[in-house]
Scaffold this active site. Structure first.
Site, PDB file in Angstrom:
ATOM      1  N   ARG A 377       2.508 -46.601  52.958  1.00  0.00           N
ATOM      2  CA  ARG A 377       2.671 -45.179  53.035  1.00  0.00           C
ATOM      3  C   ARG A 377       1.219 -44.570  52.854  1.00  0.00           C
ATOM      4  O   ARG A 377       0.812 -43.955  51.814  1.00  0.00           O
ATOM      5  CB  ARG A 377       3.296 -44.883  51.625  1.00  0.00           C
ATOM      6  CG  ARG A 377       4.102 -43.693  51.652  1.00  0.00           C
ATOM      7  CD  ARG A 377       5.042 -43.308  50.864  1.00  0.00           C
ATOM      8  NE  ARG A 377       5.879 -42.150  51.112  1.00  0.00           N
ATOM      9  CZ  ARG A 377       6.968 -41.493  50.618  1.00  0.00           C
ATOM     10  NH1 ARG A 377       7.565 -41.970  49.353  1.00  0.00           N
ATOM     11  NH2 ARG A 377       7.325 -40.488  50.854  1.00  0.00           N
ATOM     12  N   GLU A 748       2.646 -39.501  53.309  1.00  0.00           N
ATOM     13  CA  GLU A 748       2.004 -40.547  52.420  1.00  0.00           C
ATOM     14  C   GLU A 748       1.179 -39.878  51.397  1.00  0.00           C
ATOM     15  O   GLU A 748       0.596 -40.693  50.329  1.00  0.00           O
ATOM     16  CB  GLU A 748       0.870 -41.250  53.224  1.00  0.00           C
ATOM     17  CG  GLU A 748      -0.141 -40.543  53.868  1.00  0.00           C
ATOM     18  CD  GLU A 748      -0.979 -41.463  55.080  1.00  0.00           C
ATOM     19  OE1 GLU A 748      -0.288 -41.817  55.683  1.00  0.00           O
ATOM     20  OE2 GLU A 748      -2.243 -41.337  54.897  1.00  0.00           O
TER      21      GLU A 748
END
Ligand code: CDP
Length: 795
Positions: A377, A748
């Protein structure tokens, strides 16, 4: 739960059309919440066989012999595959996405616990798994290296002894920035702030582990491979190169994915063995790994030792930054990094701050652990970079006795300085860091909490701490000049077909793993063409039926494929204008556009809808015009996009027990124009939850022999709603100037930005004790240990 701020974007389309800014409900959830998803393990093919993998029980050992006879004799076992068999087909080793090589099935040595040694193919998954016990491997133990410091020791055993020219355990060395200018700034500094910290090994742990179902047709040679893949097109090309199969005969289908978070970017040995087995046996072969296999052997993240320092002048302005990095890469350098950037996009370590000099030196080291360093992420090490600068800035403020918010504001790049060239060479496209900070401080009522803190310990003995993090990110790789994965240039694509009845299909080279692409990318088409989003279906993850793309990771879908979608829709709108002029018998220049309709200027009753135009594209086009309303666009972005935000965390820490609770958590994010505010809030909420988990409960540990401790969800903790705090979300909107719809990535941001805010908050509470650092995860016993023997300053 989240507090939703009102949207600042004016909506240009009606709720029926549902273009940008509408919180359209996620259409994929209809099938997900009704158990109607189609994951790899749901797919059953006629005659399908099942594969199970034998993994190494030890971290480092020479393989003396492998005896498969007992396993082969088990009823239902069709074949046992070893590295020796793979070697006969030149497939015992494969190239990695970072230009290293990785063992598919071990032949010479095992180099980490959980490494793939052999595979059983059987008629039933349970027979396959049980038969693994019948494979006898004679190992000759070697010393295990479990951290990079050990790996660099002069007498360290050589892990990669098969690699020609490899004489030590160094995977790579890399540097960036201006060492001389940085040295000068440090020599002249009024103050130097130093921090040595460790970002522990974590794991993306998607709910669905990895798997493959390979179906090589023995007659046609066509290989249809169902794969848990975040990057199906890139994987097809790499399969063609590794296996020597003609690329037109390979079809990768990535069906519904139960999360990815970077874990489904690498190519795993299981994928290759299942495909080779199907090719050799002539039947479909399915391999689904278990939870523990996923945790022990697939792409880990972080495991990064960072030494950072800041030089400050007498006015508390930052003048330079220095960073030295040591990365635990595991036994193979296998994570995807753009070729030019050995330590990913760590360049973003200069954060949101305006200073002229920086220098970064990085070293990656082989260890006896599974290959790691994936972009969990995160855009290739951006999380680590963001953590380092935000911890350093917090410590700098404390060291010079300034309020951390004021210190940041003094050093922020100002809104009128964009586009801004950072000390490491990135060109930040846009930003308003003061705006995001002001909003976050106001939302949390910063002055109130500082006043509360100043009163000293609360009646319950707990200490208040306030932690900040003002992150800047870099997402949306490429441009293709600078960014590639394994040589494949980073761009992305969109193919849009408008059918005669005005309904459309959008095909993309990226691949959602739960981010809601089917919902949101249809909204971009709706915005640009006025076709209701509900009339647009989005197709991804089938290489025979979508245009080439580099896949979804590092929040690149919106900046790249989202831009490609807007551009192809605009191209079709241009053609629609010509068709409208033909239908209305007017000049193109006299036509006015509003979403879904062209009308003649000054005569609004003379109009045609996009649906009328679509029909005409197939039934009534002007002489000489190519029929149809469809096209494909490959988008090569001019630059990355730079989302940012400020996160504020208020904690109450009990110094008696070390337990800390989050009292408030405010997250103000700026990802430019939001396509779907609700989906963005979902992305941020998930990311904050992951950041919260890393800061206080997650790490993957190993003992001295390289045994992985905690390859299950009772040891590696995934936060539930029970312990996750309430997040309050806010937004500012600074559009990316080069993106066609002004959007930046967001997938993210919260995972990247939030860990430092949580840790800074705990350390802020412990300031009276003079504690300046605790490594993540900030477990209660670590807090407790840190305050032992140190009397609080105000005691
Ligand atoms: O590449 P990935 O899909 O993981 O990340 P992203 O491009 O940041 O997009 C995540 C989700 O948020 C997608 O469904 C996007 O369409 C949505 N998004 C949005 O609605 N507005 C933005 N400005 C950015 C993303």
């Amino acid at each position: 739960m989240t507090t939703v701020e009102p949207q600042s974007k004016l909506l240009a389309t009606s709720p029926e059309i549902c273009g940008l800014g509408h919180s359209r409900r996620r259409i994929e959830d209809d099938r997900f919440i009704q158990g109607g998803g189609n994951y790899i393990d749901d797919i059953v093919l006629p005659g399908m066989l099942h594969m199970a993998i034998l993994r190494s029980p030890v971290a480092h050992a020479r393989i003396v012999s492998i005896d498969t006879s007992e396993a082969e004799a088990v009823e239902g076992v069709v074949a046992v595959v070893t590295g020796e068999l793979m070697a006969q087909h030149n497939l015992a080793w494969m190239p990695t996405l970072s230009g290293d090589t990785q063992a598919v099935l071990a032949t010479d040595k095992v180099r980490y616990q959980g490494q793939e040694v052999a595979a059983v193919i059987a008629t039933d998954p349970y027979i396959a798994r049980d038969a693994l016990a019948g494979i006898v491997v004679d190992y000759e133990d070697l010393p295990a290296i479990v951290n990079p410091q050990q790996g660099l020791a002069a007498d360290a055993v050589l892990i990669r002894d098969e690699k020609e020219g490899q004489t030590d355990n160094v995977a790579y060395e890399w540097e960036t920035g201006d060492a001389a200018a940085t040295d000068r700034a440090f020599a002249e500094a009024a103050n130097v702030v130093e921090l040595s910290t460790f970002y522990p090994r974590s794991h993306p742990s998607p709910l669905e582990p990895c798997g493959a179902l390979a179906d090589v047709n023995p007659v046609t040679g066509k290989a249809t491979i169902y794969l848990t893949s975040q990057a199906p097109h890139a994987h097809r090309t790499l399969f063609a190169l590794v296996a020597g199969l003609p690329e037109q005969n390979i079809r990768i289908i990535s069906p519904d994915l139960g999360g990815g978070f970077g874990n489904k970017v690498p190519i795993y040995p299981g994928y290759v063995v299942a495909t080779a087995a199907s090719l050799l046996i002539g039947k479909p072969v399915k391999w689904i790994e278990s939870r523990s296999e996923n945790l022990i052997s697939t792409g880990f993240a972080r495991d990064y030792y960072m030494k950072g320092s800041l030089a400050l002048d007498a006015d508390n302005r930052i003048t330079a930054m220095r960073a030295e990095l040591l990365s635990d890469q595991g036994a193979f350098f296998a994570d995807a990094q753009p070729t030019r950037f050995r330590a990913g996009l760590f360049h973003i370590c200069t954060g949101s701050y305006d200073f002229p000099a920086a220098y970064v030196k990085a070293k990656g080291v082989f260890t006896n652990k599974a290959p790691g360093g994936v972009a969990y992420r995160c855009s290739f090490r951006v999380t680590e970079a963001s953590y380092l600068i935000e911890r350093l800035v917090e410590n700098a403020a404390n060291q010079v006795g300034m309020d951390p918010a004021e210190f940041r504001k003094l050093n922020f790049i100002k809104a009128d300085q964009f586009p801004y060239r950072s000390a490491t060479g990135f060109l930040y496209d846009s930003g308003d860091y003061h705006g995001a900070m002001d909003k976050a401080l106001q939302m949390v009522d910063y002055d109130h909490w500082r006043a509360e803190q100043a009163k000293g310990p609360r009646a319950d003995g707990k200490l208040i701490g306030i932690g900040l993090a003002s992150f800047t990110e870099v997402v949306g790789a490429g441009n293709s000049r600078e960014y590639d994965i394994a040589g494949l240039k980073m761009f992305d694509s969109a193919e849009l077909r408008v059918h005669p009845t005005g309904k459309a299909i959008l095909k993309l080279g990226v691949k959602s793993q739960g981010q809601g692409h089917e919902t949101t990318f249809a909204q971009i088409v709706a915005e640009e063409l006025g076709i209701p989003a509900s009339d647009v279906i989005v197709v991804e993850g089938d290489t025979d039926n979508t245009p080439y793309g580099l896949g979804t990771y590092a929040s690149r879908s919106t900046p790249v494929a989202g831009a490609a979608t807007a551009v192809i829709a605009r191209k079709l709108r241009d053609k629609a204008r010509s068709l409208a002029a033909h239908l209305l018998e007017a000049s193109e220049d006299d036509l006015e556009w509003e979403p879904g309709k062209f009308s003649v200027a000054g005569a609004p009753d003379r109009s045609v809808t996009i649906q009328d135009i679509a029909f005409a594209a197939y039934t009534n086009m002007p002489d000489g015009m190519e029929p149809g309303l469809e096209g494909v666009h490959y988008y090569d972005p001019p630059n990355m996009t730079f989302p940012f935000g400020t996160y504020v965390v208020v904690v109450a820490v009990d110094p008696e027990t070390g337990v800390w609770n989050v009292e408030r958590m405010v997250a103000v994010d700026d990802c430019g124009v939001r396509i779907n505010p609700m989906v963005v809030e979902g992305q941020i909420t998930g990311g904050l939850t992951e950041g919260f988990a890393m800061s206080n409960m997650q790490w993957i540990t190993f003992d001295d022999d390289g045994n992985c401790i905690g390859a299950n969800f009772t040891d590696y903790l995934v936060p539930t709603a029970w312990e996750t705090p309430r997040f309050e979300l806010g937004e500012t909107v600074t559009p990316s100037p080069h993106h066609p719809i002004g959007a930046k990535g967001v997938g993210e941001s919260a995972t990247v930005g939030s860990p430092a805010a949580f840790v800074n908050a705990v350390l802020d509470a412990l300031k009276p004790y003079g504690v300046t650092n605790i490594d993540m995860p900030v477990l209660p016993h670590r807090v407790w240990e840190a305050v032992q023997g140190a009397a609080p300053a105000n005691a």
